[in-house]
Design an enzyme around this catalytic site. Sequence first.
Site, PDB file in Angstrom:
ATOM      1  N   SER A 222     -31.293 -73.922 -36.350  1.00 46.93           N
ATOM      2  CA  SER A 222     -31.021 -73.990 -34.913  1.00 46.93           C
ATOM      3  C   SER A 222     -31.933 -74.980 -34.175  1.00 46.93           C
ATOM      4  O   SER A 222     -31.448 -75.707 -33.296  1.00 46.93           O
ATOM      5  CB  SER A 222     -31.135 -72.601 -34.286  1.00 46.93           C
ATOM      6  OG  SER A 222     -30.113 -71.791 -34.787  1.00 46.93           O
ATOM      7  N   LYS A 269     -31.688 -58.156 -33.962  1.00 50.78           N
ATOM      8  CA  LYS A 269     -30.476 -58.154 -33.117  1.00 50.78           C
ATOM      9  C   LYS A 269     -30.261 -56.821 -32.385  1.00 50.78           C
ATOM     10  O   LYS A 269     -29.672 -56.810 -31.319  1.00 50.78           O
ATOM     11  CB  LYS A 269     -29.240 -58.522 -33.941  1.00 50.78           C
ATOM     12  CG  LYS A 269     -29.223 -59.998 -34.318  1.00 50.78           C
ATOM     13  CD  LYS A 269     -27.938 -60.397 -35.021  1.00 50.78           C
ATOM     14  CE  LYS A 269     -28.031 -61.850 -35.456  1.00 50.78           C
ATOM     15  NZ  LYS A 269     -26.794 -62.368 -36.036  1.00 50.78           N
ATOM     16  N   ASP A 306     -21.866 -63.978 -31.860  1.00 49.33           N
ATOM     17  CA  ASP A 306     -21.425 -63.948 -33.273  1.00 49.33           C
ATOM     18  C   ASP A 306     -19.942 -63.622 -33.365  1.00 49.33           C
ATOM     19  O   ASP A 306     -19.204 -64.230 -34.139  1.00 49.33           O
ATOM     20  CB  ASP A 306     -22.207 -62.872 -34.048  1.00 49.33           C
ATOM     21  CG  ASP A 306     -23.603 -63.348 -34.458  1.00 49.33           C
ATOM     22  OD1 ASP A 306     -23.826 -64.570 -34.515  1.00 49.33           O
ATOM     23  OD2 ASP A 306     -24.466 -62.483 -34.709  1.00 49.33           O
ATOM     24  N   GLY A 328     -22.789 -54.350 -42.044  1.00 54.18           N
ATOM     25  CA  GLY A 328     -24.065 -54.547 -41.338  1.00 54.18           C
ATOM     26  C   GLY A 328     -23.840 -55.102 -39.935  1.00 54.18           C
ATOM     27  O   GLY A 328     -22.759 -54.967 -39.356  1.00 54.18           O
ATOM     28  N   ASN A 349     -17.275 -51.585 -48.254  1.00 59.16           N
ATOM     29  CA  ASN A 349     -18.718 -51.816 -48.338  1.00 59.16           C
ATOM     30  C   ASN A 349     -19.326 -51.154 -49.559  1.00 59.16           C
ATOM     31  O   ASN A 349     -18.806 -50.156 -50.063  1.00 59.16           O
ATOM     32  CB  ASN A 349     -19.382 -51.267 -47.057  1.00 59.16           C
ATOM     33  CG  ASN A 349     -20.819 -51.714 -46.928  1.00 59.16           C
ATOM     34  OD1 ASN A 349     -21.105 -52.888 -47.160  1.00 59.16           O
ATOM     35  ND2 ASN A 349     -21.709 -50.811 -46.587  1.00 59.16           N
TER      36      ASN A 349
END
Length: 463
Positions: A222, A269, A306, A328, A349
């Site tokens: 980034s 997050k 996202d 997740g 998952n």
Amino acid sequence: MKRIVFCGFRGTGKTEIGKLVAVELHLPFIDTDTLIEQNTGRSIPDIFHENGEERFRAVEREVMATLPEKDVVVSTGGGAVIDPTTMEHLRKESVLVLLVSDIDTIEQRLVRKPRPPLTNLPLREEIAELMDLRRQHYHAAADFCVDTSETTPAIAAETVIRILKQGVVKVNHRTSGMEFFRTGRIPPQALHTLQELLIGPDRDPLTRIMGVAGYPCAHSKSPALFNALFARFRLNYHYTWFEDPEISEIMMVARSLDAKGLSVTIPFKQDVMKYLDEIDEHATRQIGAVNTVVFACGSAIGYNTDWLGVRKPLVTLKGATAVLLGAGGVAAGAAYALTDLDMKVTILNRTPKNAEVLAGQFGCGWGTLEDIGKIKPDLVVNATPLGMHPDDHSPLSDDQLNKEMTVFDLVYTPPETPLIKQARRIGCRTITGTEMFIEQAREQFYLFFGIDVPGEQVREMIP
Ligand code: NAP
């Protein structure tokens, strides 16, 4: 001298304060609404009511493109900030000062000095509604923010001039900020740049810092991308790595350095949400994770981009049957994006319990990776980290894929993962994690600066 641009809602004092600042700095003053009226020979309410807001914004964009790029003070119309192209013109080499006032003060000023209404609503409701609609755009526009509620235009103008000369970050905060960055694993050249910007003798007090917050995050691409975007759009910003095991420490340093914003990555997050003043609807109510923090006017506001990064490349697959691998943080954003596109989603998952919890949140089916054979999806989205490491294998076997499927791997390093290679070999349509990275970065840039960068430009700038 850099161009100084005043933005803000009507009644916050843009014209009056702008004129005072111009006189004090011996610079010409331009009010863009007056310029539009001169250029078109029509009043703004006339353009609005006869041709609509879209036409007005087009005229406004043209005028913004003709403004001198330096040695001028500009006051803009209250809604100019909502147009991304206007923002691109205004932001070039400029300092944007956002003036804000509370709703009572704005109402009193507009009652004393009436202006043509912008909607059919009663005045107070109109102010509340438009301020709410434009809030995100005002925050994106603000390099600096000055509250004009309880002050006179002369004092507000003095405050602006002081900020232009000295910036807003205290010396001790710059020094301790530098100590913070020295403890992270920032490349030596980047650390040297930060030193020049924060405590160097020739530092520009108006340069603002921002960065990626994570632990670890020294590998993040980034900074290279955002610094290239700053150069492209001529923004006086620098993007770096905020690497620390504690998000509380990162938020404290970011606030003390008057950071413009943070991109938030693993493992913060969810935790970052405790340190925010506001969180947008998509991030909290649905996804439960923030990957973007915008600091403006003393507040820290959290967003999630996202999910938009997952949604954008899939818009043509509306209503498809989809399998989402993983449960997740990124899978939560992906589940939100897929259900937003009316897809029939099953979450598979490694730990089925985690799939069940996430599925319950979004009304999806759930199961283990082996269940894919029973579903026959149109789309497979991988939101596990499988593929990031050199010895990783694809999460699926060849017989679980067929050439009618679209396979979207959210892992973006390496750009071609074992799953993508396998899907290409089988003949599936593939979408790589780079597409998500591009779209979520575009959305972040828009939240930070109000500018809409074409995806192809972002792609060219990815290191
Ligand atoms: P996370 O919260 O740690 O979740 C990882 C998920 O993958 C969990 O459901 C986990 O299952 C599963 N998993 C982990 N290792 C596995 C393995 N060896 N085999 C099978 N399943 C496994 O991670 P995240 O934050 O959601 O991130 C997931 C990935 O998204 C990242 O690795 C990154 O590559 C990608 N990403 C891409 C972008 C982009 O812009 N393209 C942005 C952000 C992230 P359990 O529940 O059993 O633990």
